[in-house]
Design a protein around this motif. Structure first.
Motif, short mmCIF file in Angstrom:
data_model
loop_
_atom_site.label_atom_id
_atom_site.label_comp_id
_atom_site.label_asym_id
_atom_site.label_seq_id
_atom_site.Cartn_x
_atom_site.Cartn_y
_atom_site.Cartn_z
N GLY A 71 -9.92 -9.76 0.86
CA GLY A 71 -9.50 -9.08 -0.46
C GLY A 71 -9.43 -7.56 -0.41
N LYS A 72 -9.95 -6.97 0.69
CA LYS A 72 -9.82 -5.49 0.80
C LYS A 72 -8.42 -4.86 1.41
N ALA A 73 -7.90 -4.16 0.37
CA ALA A 73 -6.69 -3.54 0.78
C ALA A 73 -6.94 -2.13 1.45
N PRO A 74 -6.00 -1.63 2.28
CA PRO A 74 -6.22 -0.33 3.06
C PRO A 74 -5.94 0.63 1.71
N GLN A 75 -6.68 2.19 1.86
CA GLN A 75 -6.34 3.18 0.86
C GLN A 75 -4.93 3.48 1.27
N THR A 76 -4.60 3.62 2.54
CA THR A 76 -3.21 4.32 2.68
C THR A 76 -2.52 3.31 3.72
N ILE A 77 -1.32 2.89 3.60
CA ILE A 77 -0.42 2.33 4.99
C ILE A 77 0.74 3.07 5.15
N PRO A 137 -0.58 -3.00 -5.23
CA PRO A 137 -0.25 -1.80 -5.90
C PRO A 137 -1.08 -0.53 -6.02
N ARG A 138 -2.41 -0.74 -5.42
CA ARG A 138 -3.24 0.65 -5.59
C ARG A 138 -3.35 1.21 -4.25
N THR A 139 -2.54 0.75 -3.30
CA THR A 139 -2.61 1.37 -1.84
C THR A 139 -1.34 2.27 -1.65
N ARG A 140 -1.67 3.59 -1.25
CA ARG A 140 -0.88 4.45 -1.02
C ARG A 140 -0.01 4.11 -0.04
N HIS A 141 1.43 4.13 -0.25
CA HIS A 141 2.44 4.06 0.79
C HIS A 141 3.13 5.06 1.30
#
Length: 389
Positions: free
Chosen positions: A292-298, A315-319
């Motif tokens: 469940g850990k999403a990257p901070q930036t992708i 939705p909280r990951t910076r794209h």
């Protein structure tokens, strides 16, 4: 007391009495009317195991209980099923979950150790599956006829409904809104024949299988990849530029850098297509694999379907957009416009690395458009809209 009771009143009263009796450890049977031809019998024959399952499921639907397949034995030589057992969904008890002590509201026990079942085995001489064991008596109330179509084993998404679900999904309609709309068309949720969860499961299955029920999308991540992601997964690059030579299917990778500035591979994927649904399935699978850990930036390319899926799943990951992909796309779309000594890469590099102030950026961008006479260029205008990425 009024003696003119309706059928519904009688059914409700019987169900209440049955529940009271069960609470007192008494056995009570409440059975919906059923024709004798739909009742399983010993030595009844079927051509296939699926045919036997469908028959028993139809019987359960008419009586008022949901069924499930308990087990099936296969021949080591042929791989064909030799024995199969179908049971009431309330058979046995749910296995105790050690995590229940940490759960505020643990799930209530719904099973009653019901002994109802139908067992079949393959008769080589007859070439048929034959019923050799059948238990009919339940230890719990039955579902009333008006609600049996919503039991787990009875729920189905028809071909027409599947088409509507797919169209709504491809049109960007939220699944919840699509479900409510289809429910109203069917005359209410009680008439649609499936739930929101069934709808979600259908779309996930569709994204993994093709029309021939063959696997389409697949990903893998071993223990080393998962450990590396735990340490170095704050910033991830999602690369879709690889292709398989023979099938021309997208081969994708989730990449990062370790503490030695070496490439770290977090996950690999082989995709059937590059639609928003496929990307959503892939990103969701990625999160499941990584606890469940999403990257901070992708960092990705400028694919619109990918951006839509990222906004939905992470939705909280910076794209952000990868500069290498931007340059490659620029060369392809507007490379012929900047045919001077500087070239398109030199021109765009200024906007990526030289202008930190927003006003300066916009002023110089307008100057660039006028100098090269590309004020109305669609690709450059779209790129300007993505400048924050």
């Amino acid at each position: 007391m009024d003696n003119d009771l309706s059928i519904n009143d009688v059914k409700t009263s019987v169900a209440i009495v049955a529940e009271i009796n069960i609470s007192e450890n008494l056995v009570a049977e409440v059975v919906n009317p059923i024709d004798i031809e739909f009742t399983p019998k010993l030595n009844m024959q079927f051509d296939t195991e699926d045919e036997a399952y469908d028959f028993y499921n139809a019987y359960g639907g008419k009586v008022g209980f949901s069924i499930r397949k308990d087990y099936a034995n296969k021949s080591r030589k042929t791989g064909n099923i030799t024995i199969s057992k179908f049971v009431c969904s309330k058979q046995g008890f749910r296995v105790k979950d050690k995590r229940d002590i940490h759960t505020r509201k643990p799930r209530a026990e719904t099973r009653t150790s019901c002994s109802v079942l139908m067992q079949i085995r393959y008769d080589r001489k007859k070439g048929k599956y034959v019923v050799y064991n059948f238990v009919e008596s339940h230890n719990h109330p039955m579902i009333i006829e008006e609600c049996t179509h919503m039991m787990p084993s009875q729920r189905r998404i028809s071909v027409a409904q599947a088409i509507d679900v797919e169209l709504a999904c491809e049109s960007g309609v939220p699944l919840g809104n699509a479900f409510e709309s289809m429910s109203r068309q069917a005359g209410g949720r009680q008439s649609i024949g499936y739930t929101k969860v069934d709808q979600q499961n259908f779309l996930r299955t569709r994204d993994r299988l093709d029309s021939d029920e063959m696997i389409t999308n697949i990903f893998w991540a071993d223990s080393r990849m998962i450990i590396d992601y735990g340490y170095f997964g704050d910033i991830v690059t999602f690369d879709t530029t690889y292709k398989l030579v023979q099938s021309n299917r997208p081969f994708m990778a989730f990449l990062g850098l370790n503490h030695h500035r070496e490439t770290a591979v977090f996950e690999l994927a082989l995709m059937y297509d590059e639609t928003a649904n496929s990307f959503a399935w892939l990103f969701d699978s990625f999160l499941n694999a990584m606890s469940g850990k999403a990257p901070q930036t992708i960092l990705t390319d400028q694919d619109g379907a990918m951006a839509k899926a990222l906004a939905q799943v992470m939705p909280r990951t910076r794209h952000l957009l990868c500069t290498w992909h931007i340059m490659a796309n620029a060369q392809k779309h507007v490379g012929t416009i900047f045919r001077n000594d500087e070239g398109i890469k030199s021109v765009l590099s200024q906007f990526m690395y030289c202008y930190d102030d927003k006003d300066d950026f916009c002023i110089q961008w307008d100057v660039m458009l006028r100098d090269y006479n590309v004020v109305g260029n669609t690709w450059l205008n779209n790129l300007l809209g993505l400048r924050e990425k």
